[in-house]
Structures are given as structure tokens and as C-alpha cells.
Design a protein around this motif. Sequence first.
Motif, PDB file in Angstrom:
ATOM      1  N   CYS A 182       0.822  -1.213   0.000  1.00  0.00           N
ATOM      2  CA  CYS A 182       0.000   0.000   0.000  1.00  0.00           C
ATOM      3  C   CYS A 182       0.857   1.265   0.000  1.00  0.00           C
ATOM      4  N   GLU A 193      -1.369   3.914  -6.889  1.00  0.00           N
ATOM      5  CA  GLU A 193      -2.767   3.524  -6.783  1.00  0.00           C
ATOM      6  C   GLU A 193      -3.230   2.713  -7.993  1.00  0.00           C
ATOM      7  N   SER A 194      -2.819   3.122  -9.188  1.00  0.00           N
ATOM      8  CA  SER A 194      -3.257   2.403 -10.390  1.00  0.00           C
ATOM      9  C   SER A 194      -2.776   0.954 -10.387  1.00  0.00           C
ATOM     10  N   ARG A 209      -1.973  -0.756  -7.399  1.00  0.00           N
ATOM     11  CA  ARG A 209      -2.669  -1.399  -6.262  1.00  0.00           C
ATOM     12  C   ARG A 209      -4.027  -1.914  -6.695  1.00  0.00           C
ATOM     13  N   ASN A 210      -4.726  -1.141  -7.504  1.00  0.00           N
ATOM     14  CA  ASN A 210      -6.076  -1.511  -7.946  1.00  0.00           C
ATOM     15  C   ASN A 210      -6.078  -2.666  -8.949  1.00  0.00           C
ATOM     16  N   GLN A 211      -4.900  -3.124  -9.348  1.00  0.00           N
ATOM     17  CA  GLN A 211      -4.778  -4.236 -10.289  1.00  0.00           C
ATOM     18  C   GLN A 211      -3.823  -5.304  -9.750  1.00  0.00           C
ATOM     19  N   THR A 212      -3.783  -5.416  -8.405  1.00  0.00           N
ATOM     20  CA  THR A 212      -2.875  -6.340  -7.732  1.00  0.00           C
ATOM     21  C   THR A 212      -3.652  -7.310  -6.866  1.00  0.00           C
ATOM     22  N   ALA A 256     -10.343  -6.530  -0.084  1.00  0.00           N
ATOM     23  CA  ALA A 256      -9.328  -5.581  -0.542  1.00  0.00           C
ATOM     24  C   ALA A 256      -8.932  -4.648   0.588  1.00  0.00           C
ATOM     25  N   ASN A 290      -7.133  -0.978   0.618  1.00  0.00           N
ATOM     26  CA  ASN A 290      -6.626   0.167  -0.135  1.00  0.00           C
ATOM     27  C   ASN A 290      -6.340  -0.190  -1.593  1.00  0.00           C
ATOM     28  N   GLY A 291      -7.209  -0.985  -2.187  1.00  0.00           N
ATOM     29  CA  GLY A 291      -7.095  -1.354  -3.589  1.00  0.00           C
ATOM     30  C   GLY A 291      -6.418  -2.686  -3.828  1.00  0.00           C
ATOM     31  N   GLU A 323      -6.072  -6.448  -3.644  1.00  0.00           N
ATOM     32  CA  GLU A 323      -6.948  -7.585  -3.384  1.00  0.00           C
ATOM     33  C   GLU A 323      -6.164  -8.662  -2.633  1.00  0.00           C
TER      34      GLU A 323
END
Length: 186
Positions: free
Chosen positions: A40, A45-46, A48-51, A69, A71-72, A74
Amino acid sequence: MSLLLILDGYNVIAPVAGPGRRPDANWLKREREQLIRRLCEHLPESVRNQTVVVFDASRPPPNRESRYAVNGVEIEFAVEQPEADDLIEERIAQHSSPKQLAVVSSDHRIQEAAKRRGAIAFDSQEWLDDLLDGKLHLAVPIRAESNGAGQGGSQVNDSSSSSGKPKGGVPKAEVDDWLREFGFDQ
């Protein structure tokens, strides 16, 4: 959106194996929390949202679902499979654009599964060490979040913005709040 990054969770934290003869019952939980906190704090962020981080488990930790999840990022516990490797291989096989996928594991079985599909595999310890040093290794370049410029190669080396705050980084207090929110209080 498609996954960019799959981590073999316990494989990444394996170098810090359980303490001595009488380990604290919560040491593994603390190691998971530290890995999640580091991701985190160091992943944009981009990304994290695809991890997804996959952990072995016969059942999820108390008061947790097998998939959630933070903070994005998973988090998935492989409760339906014999081991996390099976779930990771399944996720690799199902990926619609495997050439855009990076897989972090030192397990040769996982590395071979990634390579067969055209994904890139990274050794766990080297990948994590580089991440903590501000170098993010992925299969594809990502756009820098502060200025929208593309990154060349498969690394994001510039780890700070003009404000001095890490690009995509999340303040420690915010990460701690999220961990508490999802039942990872210390």
C-alpha cells in the motif's frame, strides 16, 4: 480492468520465517500485515487496484472473508484449493492479457506457469527489495500518476513527486486506518 500483478504472499514473506522454539501465535498475521502495508505504501494507486496477493489457507483468518481488498490491493486466501499455487496458476490461466501480467514468486512451478502464458515472473525477494528501494518491476510500463507521462521499460524508478511525497504512495496513517478497518489492528 485486468490484473497487472499477482503475488505469492507467503512466498514473498518466507525469508522472515517463524521465530524460534516458541513463536508468538500472531507472527504470521503480523508478517501478512507488514507485506500489505508495504504494498500500500510503495505501489502507485493504479497498480494497487490491479494487484492480488494470494495466501495459502484452509480457512480465512477470523472475521475475514476469503477475498477482500485493502486500499485497492486484493487479498485472497486459497481456501477452495489445496494450496495457493493452484489458485495462482488458475488466475494466470484465466488472465485475458497475460503478456501484461507480472507474477512474483520464487516457486519454479509458478514461474513456469507464468512463462507458458507469456507473463513475466520475478523472484520474490529481489522484487520486494527493489520495490522497497523505489523500483517497481512490472510486465508493462505504467503511466506516472502525477504528470501522466509514460514510463519506459518495465520499471518505475522515480519514486517521488515534486512535493517530496512518494508517487502513488499512501501515508502510513491512512494505511493503518485501512488495516484497522479490515480487522488487521495490531
